[in-house]
Enzyme design. Structure first.
Site, PDB file in Angstrom:
ATOM      1  N   ASN A  93     -39.078 -33.311 -29.491  1.00  0.00           N
ATOM      2  CA  ASN A  93     -38.498 -31.982 -29.474  1.00  0.00           C
ATOM      3  C   ASN A  93     -38.486 -31.610 -31.125  1.00  0.00           C
ATOM      4  O   ASN A  93     -37.568 -31.904 -31.747  1.00  0.00           O
ATOM      5  CB  ASN A  93     -37.304 -31.958 -28.868  1.00  0.00           C
ATOM      6  CG  ASN A  93     -36.456 -30.466 -28.794  1.00  0.00           C
ATOM      7  OD1 ASN A  93     -37.319 -29.585 -29.477  1.00  0.00           O
ATOM      8  ND2 ASN A  93     -35.361 -30.494 -28.430  1.00  0.00           N
ATOM      9  N   GLU A 149     -29.002 -36.219 -22.267  1.00  0.00           N
ATOM     10  CA  GLU A 149     -28.783 -36.276 -23.694  1.00  0.00           C
ATOM     11  C   GLU A 149     -27.409 -35.947 -23.875  1.00  0.00           C
ATOM     12  O   GLU A 149     -27.000 -34.992 -23.805  1.00  0.00           O
ATOM     13  CB  GLU A 149     -29.688 -35.036 -24.490  1.00  0.00           C
ATOM     14  CG  GLU A 149     -31.140 -35.314 -24.152  1.00  0.00           C
ATOM     15  CD  GLU A 149     -31.817 -34.435 -25.492  1.00  0.00           C
ATOM     16  OE1 GLU A 149     -32.505 -35.098 -25.904  1.00  0.00           O
ATOM     17  OE2 GLU A 149     -31.706 -33.219 -25.380  1.00  0.00           O
ATOM     18  N   GLY A 183     -28.153 -35.406 -32.999  1.00  0.00           N
ATOM     19  CA  GLY A 183     -28.219 -35.031 -34.337  1.00  0.00           C
ATOM     20  C   GLY A 183     -27.167 -35.614 -35.032  1.00  0.00           C
ATOM     21  O   GLY A 183     -26.682 -35.107 -36.175  1.00  0.00           O
ATOM     22  N   LYS A 204     -37.580 -28.648 -32.273  1.00  0.00           N
ATOM     23  CA  LYS A 204     -36.508 -27.769 -32.366  1.00  0.00           C
ATOM     24  C   LYS A 204     -36.923 -26.506 -33.177  1.00  0.00           C
ATOM     25  O   LYS A 204     -38.206 -26.075 -33.270  1.00  0.00           O
ATOM     26  CB  LYS A 204     -35.175 -28.220 -33.060  1.00  0.00           C
ATOM     27  CG  LYS A 204     -34.750 -29.541 -32.092  1.00  0.00           C
ATOM     28  CD  LYS A 204     -33.278 -30.170 -32.291  1.00  0.00           C
ATOM     29  CE  LYS A 204     -32.984 -30.930 -31.299  1.00  0.00           C
ATOM     30  NZ  LYS A 204     -31.685 -31.567 -31.263  1.00  0.00           N
ATOM     31  N   SER A 214     -30.183 -39.122 -30.880  1.00  0.00           N
ATOM     32  CA  SER A 214     -30.114 -40.072 -32.058  1.00  0.00           C
ATOM     33  C   SER A 214     -31.275 -41.465 -31.759  1.00  0.00           C
ATOM     34  O   SER A 214     -30.820 -42.424 -32.506  1.00  0.00           O
ATOM     35  CB  SER A 214     -28.848 -40.340 -32.520  1.00  0.00           C
ATOM     36  OG  SER A 214     -28.207 -39.401 -33.177  1.00  0.00           O
ATOM     37  N   HIS A 269     -31.923 -27.605 -22.538  1.00  0.00           N
ATOM     38  CA  HIS A 269     -31.395 -28.208 -23.553  1.00  0.00           C
ATOM     39  C   HIS A 269     -30.013 -27.820 -23.923  1.00  0.00           C
ATOM     40  O   HIS A 269     -29.618 -27.020 -23.867  1.00  0.00           O
ATOM     41  CB  HIS A 269     -32.295 -28.230 -24.820  1.00  0.00           C
ATOM     42  CG  HIS A 269     -31.871 -29.332 -25.836  1.00  0.00           C
ATOM     43  ND1 HIS A 269     -31.048 -29.032 -26.791  1.00  0.00           N
ATOM     44  CD2 HIS A 269     -32.698 -30.444 -26.060  1.00  0.00           C
ATOM     45  CE1 HIS A 269     -31.090 -30.138 -27.584  1.00  0.00           C
ATOM     46  NE2 HIS A 269     -32.008 -31.051 -27.154  1.00  0.00           N
ATOM     47  N   GLU A 326     -28.640 -27.594 -26.562  1.00  0.00           N
ATOM     48  CA  GLU A 326     -28.369 -26.357 -27.657  1.00  0.00           C
ATOM     49  C   GLU A 326     -28.755 -25.038 -26.986  1.00  0.00           C
ATOM     50  O   GLU A 326     -27.819 -24.060 -27.420  1.00  0.00           O
ATOM     51  CB  GLU A 326     -29.494 -26.660 -28.704  1.00  0.00           C
ATOM     52  CG  GLU A 326     -28.735 -27.808 -29.532  1.00  0.00           C
ATOM     53  CD  GLU A 326     -30.139 -28.639 -30.151  1.00  0.00           C
ATOM     54  OE1 GLU A 326     -31.367 -28.227 -30.149  1.00  0.00           O
ATOM     55  OE2 GLU A 326     -29.779 -29.852 -30.586  1.00  0.00           O
TER      56      GLU A 326
HETATM   57  P1  13P Z   1     -31.547 -36.178 -32.199  1.00  0.00           P
HETATM   58  O1  13P Z   1     -32.705 -37.167 -31.731  1.00  0.00           O
HETATM   59  O2  13P Z   1     -32.071 -35.438 -33.575  1.00  0.00           O
HETATM   60  O3  13P Z   1     -30.462 -36.752 -31.980  1.00  0.00           O
HETATM   61  O4  13P Z   1     -32.000 -34.758 -31.318  1.00  0.00           O
HETATM   62  C1  13P Z   1     -32.037 -35.479 -29.797  1.00  0.00           C
HETATM   63  C2  13P Z   1     -32.379 -34.002 -29.215  1.00  0.00           C
HETATM   64  O5  13P Z   1     -31.657 -32.865 -28.973  1.00  0.00           O
HETATM   65  C3  13P Z   1     -33.800 -34.112 -28.497  1.00  0.00           C
HETATM   66  O6  13P Z   1     -33.975 -32.892 -27.694  1.00  0.00           O
END
Ligand code: 13P
Length: 251
Positions: free
Chosen positions: A9, A167, A173, A11, A213, A95, A97
């Site tokens: 992803n 997740e 992150g 982002k 992560s 997601h 976010e």
């Molecule tokens: P990270 O791998 O940066 O923690 O992000 C995970 C994520 O949100 C994938 O959709």
């Protein structure tokens, strides 16, 4: 048999040139990898370019979101039909976010999921608890309402092209991966839930990815868990060598 799926992803990162550069490097690095599905999810503006670049390779392209209407006066939105037209085979929905910053709810996740399935896209449906939800002991309750809410009214026939991505929000992150046991526990819970909602057969054929992560040095341990079928990778998917290291977890 659940074929492992590793999705990156991206982002809100990468210009067109950067996206092309990344995917061209990836093509070389993952070309000999077998029995793992590889998906990348660029920003909307890079989807068509990246899709063209991966044509004829095993790399597939996902969007990071979609709207539920096919077309109309919905300024700023992108429909599943247009994502397909641009070369997508997958779409990430729900997601954390989007739930956190863009008012996504189980209801909007459900509408988007139905629309994406109807358009023939494979949905990567994201669920996950926040740190305070975990600390207050409501992880399973939250996951159950997100899975039930996201899949509400979707029949077992329509469910086929769906992948669940667990997740935990506190692991995204932060560099703080869930332990293999913490992840496995929730994955097993989701599989049991799918078996109650649909059937044992559906539950055992649905892939459940872990995200939060994920790095080349922790993917092997995660993938060794019986109910972890792949990963949704953020930060480590932005560099070809680290993403290829994750995709090649069993090499
Ligand atoms: P990270 O791998 O940066 O923690 O992000 C995970 C994520 O949100 C994938 O959709």
């Amino acid at each position: 048999m659940r074929i492992p799926l590793i999705a990156g992803n991206w982002k809100l990162f990468k210009t067109l040139d950067e996206a092309l550069d990344l995917v061209n490097q990836l093509k070389v690095l993952v070309k000999d990898i077998k029995k793992v599905e590889v998906v990348v999810a660029p920003v909307f503006t890079a989807i068509a370019t990246v899709s063209k670049a991966v044509k004829g390779t095993p790399i597939q392209v996902s969007a990071q979101d979609c709207y539920w209407e096919e077309e109309g006066a919905f300024t700023g939105e992108v429909s599943p039909k247009l994502l397909k037209d641009a070369g997508c085979t997958h779409v990430i929905i729900g997601h954390s976010e989007r739930r956190q910053y863009f008012a996504e709810t189980n209801d909007t996740v459900n509408k988007k999921t139905k629309a994406a399935l109807a358009a023939g896209l494979t949905v990567l449906l994201c669920v996950g608890e926040t740190l305070s939800e975990r600390e207050s002991g409501s992880t399973f309750e939250v996951i159950e309402s997100q899975v039930r809410g996201g899949l509400s009214g979707i029949s077992s026939d329509d469910l086929k092209p769906i992948v669940i991505a667990y997740e935990p929000v506190w692991a995204i992150g932060t560099g703080k991966t869930a332990t293999e046991q913490q992840a496995q526990e929730v994955h097993a819970f989701i599989r049991k839930l799918l078996s109650e909602m649909y059937s044992k057969k559906i539950a055992s054929s649905t892939r459940i990815l872990y995200g939060g992560s994920v790095k080349p040095d922790n993917i092997k341990g995660l993938m060794a868990q019986v109910d972890i079928d792949g990963a949704l990778v953020g930060g480590a998917s932005l560099k070809a060598d680290s993403f290829a290291g994750i995709v090649g977890f069993n090499n």
